[in-house]
Design a protein around this motif. Structure first.
Motif, PDB file in Angstrom:
ATOM      1  N   ARG A  41       0.995  -1.061   0.113  1.00 29.50           N
ATOM      2  CA  ARG A  41      -0.012   0.194  -0.108  1.00 29.50           C
ATOM      3  C   ARG A  41       1.224   1.301   0.346  1.00 29.50           C
ATOM      4  O   ARG A  41       1.310   1.543   0.872  1.00 29.50           O
ATOM      5  CB  ARG A  41      -1.199  -0.335   1.453  1.00 29.50           C
ATOM      6  CG  ARG A  41      -2.405  -0.989   1.048  1.00 29.50           C
ATOM      7  CD  ARG A  41      -3.330  -0.602   1.946  1.00 29.50           C
ATOM      8  NE  ARG A  41      -4.435  -1.251   1.656  1.00 29.50           N
ATOM      9  CZ  ARG A  41      -5.061  -0.775   0.647  1.00 29.50           C
ATOM     10  NH1 ARG A  41      -5.297  -0.175  -0.146  1.00 29.50           N
ATOM     11  NH2 ARG A  41      -5.787  -1.414   0.321  1.00 29.50           N
ATOM     12  N   ASN A  43      -0.912   4.376  -0.621  1.00 30.58           N
ATOM     13  CA  ASN A  43      -2.256   5.132   0.335  1.00 30.58           C
ATOM     14  C   ASN A  43      -3.182   4.124   0.324  1.00 30.58           C
ATOM     15  O   ASN A  43      -2.720   2.723   0.617  1.00 30.58           O
ATOM     16  CB  ASN A  43      -1.943   6.419  -0.360  1.00 30.58           C
ATOM     17  CG  ASN A  43      -2.478   6.051  -2.166  1.00 30.58           C
ATOM     18  OD1 ASN A  43      -3.003   5.564  -2.133  1.00 30.58           O
ATOM     19  ND2 ASN A  43      -2.015   7.202  -2.788  1.00 30.58           N
ATOM     20  N   GLU A  44      -4.561   4.945   1.071  1.00 28.40           N
ATOM     21  CA  GLU A  44      -5.426   3.871   0.555  1.00 28.40           C
ATOM     22  C   GLU A  44      -5.966   3.732  -0.227  1.00 28.40           C
ATOM     23  O   GLU A  44      -6.931   2.101  -0.614  1.00 28.40           O
ATOM     24  CB  GLU A  44      -6.377   4.601   1.269  1.00 28.40           C
ATOM     25  CG  GLU A  44      -6.289   5.597   2.926  1.00 28.40           C
ATOM     26  CD  GLU A  44      -6.682   4.184   3.562  1.00 28.40           C
ATOM     27  OE1 GLU A  44      -7.426   3.531   3.237  1.00 28.40           O
ATOM     28  OE2 GLU A  44      -5.076   4.160   4.824  1.00 28.40           O
ATOM     29  N   VAL A  45      -5.789   3.667  -1.991  1.00 25.81           N
ATOM     30  CA  VAL A  45      -5.916   3.231  -3.048  1.00 25.81           C
ATOM     31  C   VAL A  45      -5.064   3.211  -3.731  1.00 25.81           C
ATOM     32  O   VAL A  45      -5.030   1.932  -5.088  1.00 25.81           O
ATOM     33  CB  VAL A  45      -6.504   4.683  -4.447  1.00 25.81           C
ATOM     34  CG1 VAL A  45      -6.848   4.249  -5.378  1.00 25.81           C
ATOM     35  CG2 VAL A  45      -7.441   5.849  -2.561  1.00 25.81           C
TER      36      VAL A  45
END
Length: 121
Positions: A41, A43-45
């Motif tokens: 990951r 970031n969140e996306v």
């Protein structure tokens, strides 16, 4: 060695109490979980597919082998603080304050007088 990826593991696990507990209790499964779903990951996306642990890195993380991680060039402070989180209390009960830090220093003491492994990525 992917120093970046090992250091990312050390940093993330040390700073998340749930990760630290899971890593201390079941390192083999946690390292696998981290490598598959947490480590990639960005970031969140977004996810990265560039990094992965080597067999030696994975083995050292699973076995809590902080000396091997040090010798491979893991960042000294990240390495130390993560394992303080796991071992400080048991060592302190038996040997007093800073007992784990002294144990860590003793186990990497064979580097005294030598250049430490580089931590640059």
């Amino acid at each position: 060695m992917s120093k970046y990826y090992v250091n990312k593991f050390l940093y993330q696990v040390d700073r998340n109490p749930d990760y630290l507990r899971r890593y201390a209790e079941d390192p083999k499964n946690f390292v696998a979980t981290w490598e598959q779903s947490i480590g990639p990951r960005l970031n969140e996306v977004e996810l990265s597919t560039v990094h992965s642990l080597t067999d030696a890195e994975r083995k050292a993380l699973v076995e809590h082998d902080f000396v091997a991680l040090f010798e491979m060039g893991a960042h000294f402070f990240l390495n130390l603080t993560l394992f303080i989180g796991i071992y400080d209390e048991p060592f302190m009960k038996e040997n007093g304050p800073l007992a784990f830090q002294r144990e860590f220093a003793k186990k990497v003491g064979h580097w005294t007088g030598k250049d430490y492994p580089g931590v640059e990525c």
